[in-house]
Structure formats: structure tokens, C-alpha cells
Enzyme design. Structure first.
Site, PDB file in Angstrom:
ATOM      1  N   GLY A 142      49.941   3.892 125.306  1.00  0.00           N
ATOM      2  CA  GLY A 142      49.615   2.542 124.865  1.00  0.00           C
ATOM      3  C   GLY A 142      50.542   1.483 125.411  1.00  0.00           C
ATOM      4  O   GLY A 142      50.518   0.334 124.964  1.00  0.00           O
TER       5      GLY A 142
ATOM      6  N   GLU B 159      51.678  10.345 117.642  1.00  0.00           N
ATOM      7  CA  GLU B 159      51.597   9.384 116.530  1.00  0.00           C
ATOM      8  C   GLU B 159      51.637  10.117 115.192  1.00  0.00           C
ATOM      9  O   GLU B 159      52.180   9.605 114.211  1.00  0.00           O
ATOM     10  CB  GLU B 159      50.321   8.529 116.697  1.00  0.00           C
ATOM     11  CG  GLU B 159      50.500   7.519 117.829  1.00  0.00           C
ATOM     12  CD  GLU B 159      49.223   7.125 118.558  1.00  0.00           C
ATOM     13  OE1 GLU B 159      48.115   7.364 118.051  1.00  0.00           O
ATOM     14  OE2 GLU B 159      49.361   6.556 119.665  1.00  0.00           O
TER      15      GLU B 159
ATOM     16  N   ASN C 290      40.455   9.923 123.025  1.00  0.00           N
ATOM     17  CA  ASN C 290      41.001   9.834 121.672  1.00  0.00           C
ATOM     18  C   ASN C 290      40.824   8.400 121.214  1.00  0.00           C
ATOM     19  O   ASN C 290      41.540   7.515 121.659  1.00  0.00           O
ATOM     20  CB  ASN C 290      42.486  10.235 121.702  1.00  0.00           C
ATOM     21  CG  ASN C 290      43.165  10.025 120.358  1.00  0.00           C
ATOM     22  OD1 ASN C 290      42.506   9.716 119.361  1.00  0.00           O
ATOM     23  ND2 ASN C 290      44.481  10.173 120.325  1.00  0.00           N
ATOM     24  N   TRP C 291      39.849   8.211 120.329  1.00  0.00           N
ATOM     25  CA  TRP C 291      39.520   6.841 119.909  1.00  0.00           C
ATOM     26  C   TRP C 291      40.550   6.285 118.914  1.00  0.00           C
ATOM     27  O   TRP C 291      40.492   5.109 118.561  1.00  0.00           O
ATOM     28  CB  TRP C 291      38.116   6.793 119.298  1.00  0.00           C
ATOM     29  CG  TRP C 291      37.001   7.065 120.286  1.00  0.00           C
ATOM     30  CD1 TRP C 291      37.131   7.366 121.619  1.00  0.00           C
ATOM     31  CD2 TRP C 291      35.591   7.036 120.012  1.00  0.00           C
ATOM     32  NE1 TRP C 291      35.894   7.521 122.187  1.00  0.00           N
ATOM     33  CE2 TRP C 291      34.925   7.326 121.233  1.00  0.00           C
ATOM     34  CE3 TRP C 291      34.828   6.797 118.871  1.00  0.00           C
ATOM     35  CZ2 TRP C 291      33.519   7.378 121.327  1.00  0.00           C
ATOM     36  CZ3 TRP C 291      33.434   6.858 118.960  1.00  0.00           C
ATOM     37  CH2 TRP C 291      32.801   7.137 120.178  1.00  0.00           C
ATOM     38  N   LYS C 292      41.450   7.125 118.426  1.00  0.00           N
ATOM     39  CA  LYS C 292      42.453   6.705 117.427  1.00  0.00           C
ATOM     40  C   LYS C 292      41.749   5.964 116.278  1.00  0.00           C
ATOM     41  O   LYS C 292      40.609   6.265 115.965  1.00  0.00           O
ATOM     42  CB  LYS C 292      43.544   5.882 118.101  1.00  0.00           C
ATOM     43  CG  LYS C 292      44.150   6.619 119.312  1.00  0.00           C
ATOM     44  CD  LYS C 292      45.427   6.028 119.814  1.00  0.00           C
ATOM     45  CE  LYS C 292      45.926   6.851 121.015  1.00  0.00           C
ATOM     46  NZ  LYS C 292      47.199   6.412 121.522  1.00  0.00           N
TER      47      LYS C 292
ATOM     48  N   HIS D 263      49.469  15.178 117.859  1.00  0.00           N
ATOM     49  CA  HIS D 263      49.625  13.937 118.628  1.00  0.00           C
ATOM     50  C   HIS D 263      50.950  13.274 118.252  1.00  0.00           C
ATOM     51  O   HIS D 263      51.374  13.332 117.096  1.00  0.00           O
ATOM     52  CB  HIS D 263      48.451  12.994 118.336  1.00  0.00           C
ATOM     53  CG  HIS D 263      48.392  11.843 119.289  1.00  0.00           C
ATOM     54  ND1 HIS D 263      49.198  10.737 119.143  1.00  0.00           N
ATOM     55  CD2 HIS D 263      47.675  11.632 120.424  1.00  0.00           C
ATOM     56  CE1 HIS D 263      48.954   9.895 120.149  1.00  0.00           C
ATOM     57  NE2 HIS D 263      48.038  10.415 120.925  1.00  0.00           N
TER      58      HIS D 263
ATOM     59  N   GLU E 159      51.753  14.356 126.827  1.00  0.00           N
ATOM     60  CA  GLU E 159      51.685  12.922 126.585  1.00  0.00           C
ATOM     61  C   GLU E 159      53.092  12.374 126.376  1.00  0.00           C
ATOM     62  O   GLU E 159      53.614  12.398 125.252  1.00  0.00           O
ATOM     63  CB  GLU E 159      50.838  12.625 125.341  1.00  0.00           C
ATOM     64  CG  GLU E 159      49.384  13.045 125.472  1.00  0.00           C
ATOM     65  CD  GLU E 159      48.446  12.187 124.623  1.00  0.00           C
ATOM     66  OE1 GLU E 159      47.372  11.881 125.115  1.00  0.00           O
ATOM     67  OE2 GLU E 159      48.816  11.810 123.497  1.00  0.00           O
TER      68      GLU E 159
ATOM     69  N   SER F  47      48.339   6.046 129.064  1.00  0.00           N
ATOM     70  CA  SER F  47      47.903   4.940 129.925  1.00  0.00           C
ATOM     71  C   SER F  47      47.087   5.387 131.134  1.00  0.00           C
ATOM     72  O   SER F  47      47.197   4.808 132.218  1.00  0.00           O
ATOM     73  CB  SER F  47      49.102   4.080 130.347  1.00  0.00           C
ATOM     74  OG  SER F  47      49.716   3.490 129.211  1.00  0.00           O
TER      75      SER F  47
END
Ligand code: 13P
Length: 258
Positions: A180, A104, A11-13, A102, A174, A219
Site C-alpha cells: 500500500g 495487517e 485481496n480486496w481488504k 497477512h 509480502e 504494490s
């Protein structure tokens, strides 16, 4: 021993640029080719930001690396939804997968369990394979709410889409506190929740639960992937930061091939 195929997804965000993505994809292609037959044992996927999907699709051609998006619109087809992207459009530019729910998006863009279930349904309706993210915050874990939160997130999906829909997607556990932060769940912590997820789904349909791939995210790095992936209910990883470095991502794929 189970027969589920491992998957490692990046997941490159909101990271990257045309030049950086090209270099990353070339590095991935080269690194995965270097793994030889081992790479063939693992499904690999990268999820760049929307605007780069078409260019990355071209660069990935014939690599065996699949392409996914990080989000999609809950509505299908065409319509007056400014700023949104439909599943059909993602398919047209080469996506096979899409991340849904997700943390976020849940936390920063107020996505509810209901909207996430609608997005999951939209993905299936447009021929995409959704990856449903679930997981608890640190406060929820400290408050002994992990199972309750994950159960609520799964139950909402099953209530809206039916359990059969989970047979056509993947789940990613997650824990928000591990994303992160450099603070990974221990293999035992991950296994406990992965087994809970599988059990919750098994209560509806044991066959779907047994074949469902449940990825771990938070992570994941080359240095901890092997012990996480060794857990019986961990079927690979959804990788953020480490997916932006070709060498790290390739090493994580190698860990999943063991
Ligand atoms: P990190 O690997 O950077 O912790 O991110 C995990 C994640 O959110 C993947 O979707």
C-alpha cells in the site's frame, strides 16, 4: 523454466460494497474473457470481505475465477467464538482459498506465528487452500533481518503443521514496506527472498519446495507485474489496491500469462 502455474490473487481488504463488487466482478469477467486463451494459463482468485462472499460467489459462477476469504477462525466446526468464521462456513459459501497471516493481521490484530499456523491447519482440515503470507517490516530489512524474519515465519508453520502441509497451500512474500506504499520490491529483491523461501523449504523437502507456488505482494500494478513475474521463483502475485480496478487486475493477469 518451471512447471508451476501462475496465480494472480486479489485481496480486496476492507473495501467494496454490494454495487461496487458487482461492477468489479462483471468487469473482471469481461476483461478476462477478452484475454482469450491467455487467461486460461493463469489461476485467478478474488478475496472479498466475509459478508460479500456469497454474493460474489453467485456473480462469479462459471467464470473460472476462484473465491477466497481473507481470514478464518483457528477453530474448526461450530462453537461459541463470537465474530469468528469457520473454514467449513467459507467452503459452504463457495470459497476454495483463504489468506492466512497477512501482515495487517499480524500487526493490527496481534496474530502470532502460532495462531497463524493453527489457522493454516484449520484451512487444510476444512478443505481450503491456504495462502500463507510472510514478510519483513522496513526496520527489519534495514536491520538486515529479512532472512531471519521470513525463516522464523516459515519454520513456525513447518513446526506446527509439518512440511507436507506446505505442499497443499501457497506462500505469498509480502514485504510490509511495499504494501500500500507504492514502493514495490525490485524484481531482484523479490527474487532473492523467493529463492530463500524455496531453499528453506527444500531443506525439508525438495519436491514440495520445487512445486510450491510463491506469490509476490506489495504494490503490484499493471506497470510492474511483468518484470516481477519474469523472475524464476516468482509464481504470480497477491494484489491489494490494483485488484479493485478491473482493468488493472486483468492487465496483471495478462502479465502472468506471458
Ligand atoms: P497493495 O497491492 O495495495 O500494496 O497490497 C498488497 C497486499 O497486502 C496484498 O495482500
Amino acid at each position: 523454466m518451471n512447471t508451476r502455474r501462475s496465480m494472480v490473487a486479489g485481496n480486496w481488504k476492507m473495501y467494496g460494497s454490494g454495487a461496487a463488487n458487482a461492477a468489479l466482478v462483471d468487469g473482471l469477467r469481461q476483461g478476462l474473457a477478452g484475454l482469450g486463451a491467455a487467461a486460461g494459463a493463469v489461476d485467478t482468485l478474488v478475496c472479498p470481505p466475509f459478508v460479500y462472499l456469497a454474493a460474489v460467489a453467485g456473480r462469479l459462477a462459471d467464470s473460472g475465477i476462484a473465491l477466497g476469504a481473507q481470514n478464518l477462525c483457528a477453530e474448526t466446526g461450530q462453537g461459541a467464538y463470537t465474530g469468528e468464521v469457520a473454514g467449513e462456513m467459507l467452503r459452504e459459501v463457495g470459497c476454495s482459498h483463504v489468506i492466512v497471516g497477512h501482515s495487517e493481521r499480524r500487526a493490527l490484530y496481534a496474530e502470532s506465528d502460532e495462531i497463524i499456523a493453527r489457522k493454516y491447519a484449520a484451512a487444510l482440515a476444512t478443505g481450503l487452500t491456504p495462502i500463507l503470507c510472510v514478510g519483513e517490516t522496513l526496520a527489519e530489512r534495514d536491520g538486515d533481518q529479512t532472512s531471519a524474519v521470513v525463516a522464523r515465519q516459515l519454520d513456525a508453520l513447518i513446526a506446527h503443521c509439518g512440511v507436507a502441509a506446505l505442499g497443499r497451500g501457497l506462500v505469498a512474500y509480502e514485504p510490509v514496506w511495499a504494501i500500500g506504499t507504492g514502493r514495490t520490491a525490485t524484481p531482484a529483491q523479490a527474487q532473492e527472498v523467493h529463492a530463500f523461501i524455496r531453499g528453506r523449504i527444500a531443506a525439508h523437502d525438495a519436491i514440495i519446495a520445487g512445486s510450491l507456488r510463491v506469490l509476490y505482494g506489495g504494490s503490484v500494478k499493471a506497470g510492474n507485474a511483468r518484470e516481477l513475474f519474469a523472475m524464476p521463483d516468482v509464481d504470480g502475485g497477491l494484489v491489494g489496491g490494483a485488484s479493485l480496478k478491473a482493468e488493472e487486475f486483468v492487465a496483471i493477469v495478462a502479465a502472468a500469462a506471458v
